[in-house]
Design a protein around this motif. Structure first.
Motif, PDB file in Angstrom:
ATOM      1  N   ALA A  90      18.878  30.862  61.838  1.00  0.00           N
ATOM      2  CA  ALA A  90      19.097  32.300  63.068  1.00  0.00           C
ATOM      3  C   ALA A  90      19.443  33.282  62.588  1.00  0.00           C
ATOM      4  O   ALA A  90      19.345  34.437  63.292  1.00  0.00           O
ATOM      5  CB  ALA A  90      20.161  30.949  63.826  1.00  0.00           C
ATOM      6  N   ALA A  91      20.438  33.027  61.267  1.00  0.00           N
ATOM      7  CA  ALA A  91      20.565  34.908  60.588  1.00  0.00           C
ATOM      8  C   ALA A  91      19.751  35.225  60.025  1.00  0.00           C
ATOM      9  O   ALA A  91      18.951  36.699  59.764  1.00  0.00           O
ATOM     10  CB  ALA A  91      21.447  34.784  59.647  1.00  0.00           C
ATOM     11  N   ASP A 151      14.633  40.798  63.561  1.00  0.00           N
ATOM     12  CA  ASP A 151      14.833  41.266  64.481  1.00  0.00           C
ATOM     13  C   ASP A 151      15.080  42.600  64.769  1.00  0.00           C
ATOM     14  O   ASP A 151      14.304  43.882  65.413  1.00  0.00           O
ATOM     15  CB  ASP A 151      16.081  40.878  65.325  1.00  0.00           C
ATOM     16  CG  ASP A 151      14.762  39.705  66.458  1.00  0.00           C
ATOM     17  OD1 ASP A 151      13.894  39.259  66.436  1.00  0.00           O
ATOM     18  OD2 ASP A 151      15.702  38.997  66.810  1.00  0.00           O
ATOM     19  N   THR A 152      16.733  43.286  63.670  1.00  0.00           N
ATOM     20  CA  THR A 152      16.765  44.342  63.053  1.00  0.00           C
ATOM     21  C   THR A 152      15.775  45.466  62.279  1.00  0.00           C
ATOM     22  O   THR A 152      15.080  46.713  62.555  1.00  0.00           O
ATOM     23  CB  THR A 152      17.973  44.453  62.471  1.00  0.00           C
ATOM     24  OG1 THR A 152      18.619  43.477  63.197  1.00  0.00           O
ATOM     25  CG2 THR A 152      18.515  45.651  62.413  1.00  0.00           C
ATOM     26  N   ARG A 200      11.043  49.447  62.077  1.00  0.00           N
ATOM     27  CA  ARG A 200       9.886  49.736  62.689  1.00  0.00           C
ATOM     28  C   ARG A 200       9.746  50.980  63.625  1.00  0.00           C
ATOM     29  O   ARG A 200       8.854  51.727  63.665  1.00  0.00           O
ATOM     30  CB  ARG A 200       9.151  48.633  62.312  1.00  0.00           C
ATOM     31  CG  ARG A 200       7.722  48.987  62.121  1.00  0.00           C
ATOM     32  CD  ARG A 200       6.852  47.892  61.206  1.00  0.00           C
ATOM     33  NE  ARG A 200       5.530  48.616  60.597  1.00  0.00           N
ATOM     34  CZ  ARG A 200       4.820  48.244  60.051  1.00  0.00           C
ATOM     35  NH1 ARG A 200       5.373  47.633  58.156  1.00  0.00           N
ATOM     36  NH2 ARG A 200       3.619  48.678  59.547  1.00  0.00           N
ATOM     37  N   ALA A 201       9.795  49.807  64.935  1.00  0.00           N
ATOM     38  CA  ALA A 201       9.635  50.749  66.302  1.00  0.00           C
ATOM     39  C   ALA A 201       9.715  52.112  65.931  1.00  0.00           C
ATOM     40  O   ALA A 201       9.620  52.814  66.895  1.00  0.00           O
ATOM     41  CB  ALA A 201       9.794  49.971  67.615  1.00  0.00           C
ATOM     42  N   VAL A 250      12.331  44.358  54.021  1.00  0.00           N
ATOM     43  CA  VAL A 250      12.663  43.434  54.279  1.00  0.00           C
ATOM     44  C   VAL A 250      11.849  42.460  54.674  1.00  0.00           C
ATOM     45  O   VAL A 250      12.046  40.990  54.541  1.00  0.00           O
ATOM     46  CB  VAL A 250      14.009  43.351  55.179  1.00  0.00           C
ATOM     47  CG1 VAL A 250      14.275  42.168  55.043  1.00  0.00           C
ATOM     48  CG2 VAL A 250      14.967  44.147  54.355  1.00  0.00           C
ATOM     49  N   ALA A 251      10.894  42.540  55.237  1.00  0.00           N
ATOM     50  CA  ALA A 251       9.695  42.278  56.505  1.00  0.00           C
ATOM     51  C   ALA A 251       8.753  41.354  55.048  1.00  0.00           C
ATOM     52  O   ALA A 251       8.318  40.375  55.119  1.00  0.00           O
ATOM     53  CB  ALA A 251       8.780  42.807  57.249  1.00  0.00           C
ATOM     54  N   ASN A 252       7.896  41.909  54.234  1.00  0.00           N
ATOM     55  CA  ASN A 252       7.164  41.438  53.027  1.00  0.00           C
ATOM     56  C   ASN A 252       8.242  41.213  52.657  1.00  0.00           C
ATOM     57  O   ASN A 252       7.854  39.880  52.074  1.00  0.00           O
ATOM     58  CB  ASN A 252       7.208  42.861  52.438  1.00  0.00           C
ATOM     59  CG  ASN A 252       5.578  43.970  53.601  1.00  0.00           C
ATOM     60  OD1 ASN A 252       5.238  43.191  53.424  1.00  0.00           O
ATOM     61  ND2 ASN A 252       5.847  45.142  52.882  1.00  0.00           N
TER      62      ASN A 252
END
Length: 300
Positions: free
Chosen positions: A154-155, A161-162, A167-168, A220-222
């Motif tokens: 969940a974390a 999500d953040t 990025r948006a 962080v996504a990569n």
């Protein structure tokens, strides 16, 4: 030592080439690529071990990651695991062009996140004949699961999500967000390894102007999507040495990797040492070098 540059698909990489005592251009030497930790630069622990191993007879290349330090690449402060692995391959490319390097005796040494990148590169680059690691981690696991390996899913999803929201926002013109690799401030709640990382990177102990502790938050996504040891059971046939501190909070990563490796392997523990202790504390550095030297001498 020679300050050099080399090409990495159009990015100019900055490196320091450490040469053995009594070096001769007419010689033929085994060689090593030294891969720095996340947030590090070539002048810190990667360069320290490069110099140590050069004195043991190896030509060693420590370099700054693309998008970081004195190397080229935009955007700056990007930590992209795929790019970091390609950096290792490009460093091997460069070593293989040097007339005094025996291209059949090239190995890689990686430290912290650099260890994960080193292992990953070795799995798919058969020019690399052996891989040594110091305080090894898979940066993907470290970010997903936390330093101690206990972060709940969940974390993890909340973090992603953040990242997506940031990025948006940047797509709409917001400034790029940057985050620190290691804590800028420590207190009694800071885990020991991170407290020592602060001491190493953010104080005169090892602080360097090219290592500014900044990473693009969208990296962080990569990082989350990266698994340094995916397919290690089948693709890593080259010998692996892992050296880790017995008190390191990251030790679980080496312990989980060890049984997955089917080729020659060893996990050497340095008693009393933490994760960052192995970067520069003389008594520990000497012990680490005493493991690395015969390992690379045997397999290169």
């Amino acid at each position: 030592m020679r300050s050099i540059t080399f090409d990495n698909a159009g990015i100019t990489m900055a490196g320091n080439l450490h040469l053995p005592d009594g070096f001769s251009e007419d010689g033929s030497y085994p060689a090593l690529v030294s891969v720095h930790p996340g947030s590090g630069v070539k002048e810190q622990t990667a360069g320290l071990y490069a110099a140590k191993l050069a004195r043991e007879g190896f030509v060693t290349l420590a370099f700054d990651a693309s998008h970081q330090g004195a190397s080229g690449g935009t955007p700056r402060h990007l930590e992209d695991p795929a790019a970091r692995v390609e950096d290792v391959r490009a460093a091997v490319d460069h070593l293989s062009t040097l007339g005094f390097v025996d291209a059949d005796r090239i190995g890689v040494l990686g430290i912290c996140a650099g260890a994960g990148y080193a292992v990953n590169a070795t799995m798919t680059d058969r020019r690399i004949k052996a891989v040594g690691t110091i305080s090894p981690i898979d940066i993907g696991a470290a970010y997903r699961l936390g330093w101690d390996g206990s972060e709940p899913v969940a974390a993890q999803l909340a973090t992603l999500d953040t990242v997506a929201q940031q990025r948006a926002a940047e797509a709409r013109g917001a400034d790029a967000a940057v985050v620190p690799y290691v804590p800028e401030v420590v207190d009694e709640s800071t885990v020991p390894d991170m407290a020592e990382a602060h001491d190493y990177y953010r104080t005169p102990r090892a602080q360097h102007p090219n290592s500014d502790n900044r990473m693009l938050f969208t990296s962080v996504a990569n990082i989350y999507a990266f698994d340094a040891f995916h397919q290690v059971e089948t693709l890593l046939t080259q010998p692996l040495l892992m050296v880790a501190g017995s008190e390191a909070g990251s030790l679980w990563q080496a312990e989980r990797l060890l049984p997955r490796v089917n080729g020659p392997k060893e996990l050497a523990l340095i008693e009393g040492a933490g994760h960052v202790s192995l970067y520069d504390v003389p008594e520990y550095v000497d012990q680490v070098t005493a493991h690395l030297t015969p390992f690379f001498a045997k397999y290169l």
